[in-house]
Design an enzyme around this catalytic site. Structure first.
Site, short mmCIF file in Angstrom:
data_model
loop_
_atom_site.label_atom_id
_atom_site.label_comp_id
_atom_site.label_asym_id
_atom_site.label_seq_id
_atom_site.Cartn_x
_atom_site.Cartn_y
_atom_site.Cartn_z
N ASP A 49 -2.69 4.22 4.94
CA ASP A 49 -1.47 4.22 5.74
C ASP A 49 -0.69 5.52 5.61
OD1 ASP A 49 -1.84 1.73 6.82
OD2 ASP A 49 -0.37 0.70 5.57
N LYS A 71 0.96 3.59 10.53
CA LYS A 71 1.85 3.04 11.54
C LYS A 71 3.26 3.48 11.17
CE LYS A 71 1.22 -1.10 13.10
NZ LYS A 71 0.73 -0.76 14.45
N MET A 185 12.78 -0.29 6.05
CA MET A 185 12.70 0.12 7.47
C MET A 185 14.01 -0.11 8.22
SD MET A 185 8.91 -1.54 8.18
CE MET A 185 9.39 -3.11 7.45
#
Length: 263
Positions: A49, A71, A185
């Site tokens: 990732d 991502k 996030m």
């Protein structure tokens, strides 16, 4: 590679045709688990990732294939379905597939989705926990996740989802718990999240902390308040990846002497 020596007998075999879902921790290679290092030394192919740093990727077996599958919100990135199908394809080729994720694969890492898809496809898999950034990042910033004097619980949550509409997070319900809130996030939604917390009754002077690129040489920590969060993060250049923490544990950083000659 690192010689795990006497730990070897505690490490399961990485069987060809299987997938290991492995947590790489919050960023510092020194925080990898022995099992994660074992997987890096054994894998035939590494699928990793965006939050897995180059120093960790460099630890993979030299002749292993490397495939980036990062991502990142708001940027072009691999589709989750494509990633999962690729894991299945590689395993069915008889390869030892290492799916390496930042933090812990089962904490906001989509590891659960991938494990379910692997199981449904009949592909053997093994999960290797990692230190999740929501806890490891706080520790690195000098913010204890719990103390007997401040809190009996802590909430790990995502700030990535909608803040309005039918799928919106019930921010008021989380505020009512009185527990410190640790958000992953959250930066792209920060203005809306601050507004939601304010509407839910959090006082303007509620402590907030931001830990960017936790445990790495680029780590940056900002302590502010709910009222000052938007302006102060902009002035300090706080960007993703960042862990956001709200509540009574934030002032402990200063009480422990962090920020006064300490990182």
């Amino acid at each position: 590679m690192i010689d795990l020596g006497p730990l070897t007998r505690h490490l399961p075999e990485f069987v060809p045709g299987s997938v290991w879902l492995v947590g790489a921790g919050p960023g510092d290679p020194g925080l990898l688990t022995a099992r994660a290092i074992h997987a890096l030394a054994t894998a035939d192919v590494l699928v990793y990732d965006a939050l897995v740093g180059p120093d960790i990727v460099a630890l993979v077996r030299p002749d292993a294939e490397r495939e980036f599958a990062g991502k990142r919100g708001g940027k072009p990135s691999a589709k989750q379905r494509d990633i999962t199908e690729r894991l299945i394809e590689l395993a069915r080729q008889g390869k030892r597939v290492l799916r390496l994720k930042g933090g812990d694969p089962f904490v906001f890492g989509r590891g659960g989705e991938e494990a379910l898809a692997l199981h449904q496809a009949g592909v053997p898999f093994h999960v290797v926990p990692g230190i999740t950034a929501g806890l490891g990042g706080l520790a690195a910033a000098g913010i204890p996740a719990t103390t007997r004097d401040t809190n009996q619980a802590i909430v790990l949550m995502t700030g990535h989802y909608a803040v309005e509409g039918p799928e919106a997070t019930d921010w008021a319900a989380f505020v009512r718990t009185g527990a410190p809130l640790v958000l992953y996030m959250a930066m792209s939604n920060l203005p809306a999240i601050v507004a939601a917390f304010t509407a839910a009754g959090l006082p303007p002077d509620t402590p907030m902390g931001f830990v960017t690129r936790a445990t790495t040489p680029d780590q940056k920590v900002l302590v502010t308040t709910l009222a000052g969060a938007i302006e102060d993060t902009a002035l300090a250049g706080i960007e993703a990846p960042t862990i956001t923490v709200v509540g009574s544990i934030v002032p402990l950083r200063a009480a422990l002497g962090y920020g006064d000659g300490r990182p």
